[in-house]
Write a protein that holds these residues in place. Structure first.
Motif, mmCIF file in Angstrom:
data_model
loop_
_atom_site.group_PDB
_atom_site.id
_atom_site.type_symbol
_atom_site.label_atom_id
_atom_site.label_comp_id
_atom_site.label_asym_id
_atom_site.label_seq_id
_atom_site.Cartn_x
_atom_site.Cartn_y
_atom_site.Cartn_z
ATOM 1 N N PHE A 11 0.825 -1.206 0.000
ATOM 2 C CA PHE A 11 0.000 0.000 0.000
ATOM 3 C C PHE A 11 0.861 1.258 0.000
ATOM 4 O O PHE A 11 1.726 1.432 0.848
ATOM 5 C CB PHE A 11 -0.927 -0.021 1.223
ATOM 6 N N LYS A 12 0.660 2.105 -0.994
ATOM 7 C CA LYS A 12 1.390 3.371 -1.171
ATOM 8 C C LYS A 12 2.907 3.170 -1.156
ATOM 9 O O LYS A 12 3.654 4.011 -0.675
ATOM 10 C CB LYS A 12 0.956 4.408 -0.132
ATOM 11 N N GLY A 13 3.351 2.018 -1.654
ATOM 12 C CA GLY A 13 4.782 1.729 -1.711
ATOM 13 C C GLY A 13 5.335 1.070 -0.466
ATOM 14 O O GLY A 13 6.547 0.871 -0.359
ATOM 15 N N GLY A 14 4.468 0.701 0.461
ATOM 16 C CA GLY A 14 4.908 0.031 1.685
ATOM 17 C C GLY A 14 5.177 -1.441 1.443
ATOM 18 O O GLY A 14 5.282 -1.906 0.306
ATOM 19 N N GLU A 15 5.252 -2.193 2.521
ATOM 20 C CA GLU A 15 5.555 -3.622 2.470
ATOM 21 C C GLU A 15 4.350 -4.428 2.943
ATOM 22 O O GLU A 15 3.580 -3.974 3.785
ATOM 23 C CB GLU A 15 6.747 -3.940 3.384
ATOM 24 N N HIS B 31 3.139 10.893 6.442
ATOM 25 C CA HIS B 31 3.229 9.804 7.408
ATOM 26 C C HIS B 31 3.280 8.449 6.709
ATOM 27 O O HIS B 31 2.942 8.313 5.539
ATOM 28 C CB HIS B 31 2.070 9.850 8.402
ATOM 29 N N SER B 32 3.716 7.458 7.467
ATOM 30 C CA SER B 32 3.612 6.059 7.101
ATOM 31 C C SER B 32 3.313 5.292 8.384
ATOM 32 O O SER B 32 3.571 5.786 9.481
ATOM 33 C CB SER B 32 4.902 5.537 6.449
ATOM 34 N N MET B 33 2.746 4.088 8.242
ATOM 35 C CA MET B 33 2.398 3.273 9.394
ATOM 36 C C MET B 33 3.100 1.920 9.265
ATOM 37 O O MET B 33 3.158 1.357 8.170
ATOM 38 C CB MET B 33 0.880 3.063 9.448
ATOM 39 N N SER C 281 3.593 -2.523 6.175
ATOM 40 C CA SER C 281 3.635 -1.071 6.363
ATOM 41 C C SER C 281 2.894 -0.391 5.220
ATOM 42 O O SER C 281 2.696 -0.972 4.160
ATOM 43 C CB SER C 281 5.083 -0.575 6.388
ATOM 44 N N SER C 282 2.494 0.841 5.475
ATOM 45 C CA SER C 282 2.027 1.714 4.396
ATOM 46 C C SER C 282 3.209 2.597 4.022
ATOM 47 O O SER C 282 4.018 2.953 4.877
ATOM 48 C CB SER C 282 0.831 2.565 4.837
ATOM 49 N N GLY C 283 3.322 2.928 2.756
ATOM 50 C CA GLY C 283 4.418 3.773 2.313
ATOM 51 C C GLY C 283 4.249 5.214 2.776
ATOM 52 O O GLY C 283 3.131 5.695 2.969
ATOM 53 N N TYR C 284 5.363 5.897 2.940
ATOM 54 C CA TYR C 284 5.331 7.299 3.361
ATOM 55 C C TYR C 284 4.685 8.134 2.257
ATOM 56 O O TYR C 284 5.016 8.006 1.077
ATOM 57 C CB TYR C 284 6.755 7.800 3.640
#
Length: 110
Positions: free
Chosen positions: A16-20, A90-92, A45-48
């Motif tokens: 998601f949004k470049g996350g893992e 932000h990213s999570m 993770s969600s991407g920053y």
């Protein structure tokens, strides 16, 4: 108006949004808001990303992890709310053992 997430088809999003990893989400979207009940899997993770046109409010229902908010790391767990105002990023990350379950609201600012 009642939003029943049980009646909304769940989507599985990878990276998601470049996350893992994997994010499972049920989304209600209209012209005013995006309201999401989501699960970020352990290790995912969600991407920053920067909220240039809107903001985001994230209420943590269960699980634990952290947000990278601008250049600050903020730990989160059940009952806490993360707020990302317009113009901030932000990213999570779910670094816990269980799903990180949250309700996110993104109002369309005018």
């Amino acid at each position: 108006m009642i939003i029943d997430f049980e009646k909304i088809k769940e989507e599985v999003i990878h990276n998601f949004k470049g996350g893992e990893g994997e994010l499972d989400t049920r989304n209600f979207v209209d012209e005013n808001n995006k309201i999401m009940l989501s699960k970020l899997k352990p290790g995912a993770s969600s991407g920053y990303h920067v909220h240039e046109q809107n903001c985001e409010i994230v209420y943590i229902i269960s699980g634990e992890g952290y947000f990278k908010y601008d250049n600050i790391i903020e730990r989160i767990n059940a009952g806490k709310v993360h707020y990302c105002p317009k113009g901030h990023g932000h990213s999570m990350v779910n670094d816990g053992r269980d799903d990180l379950v949250y309700l996110a609201i993104v109002p369309e600012l005018r």
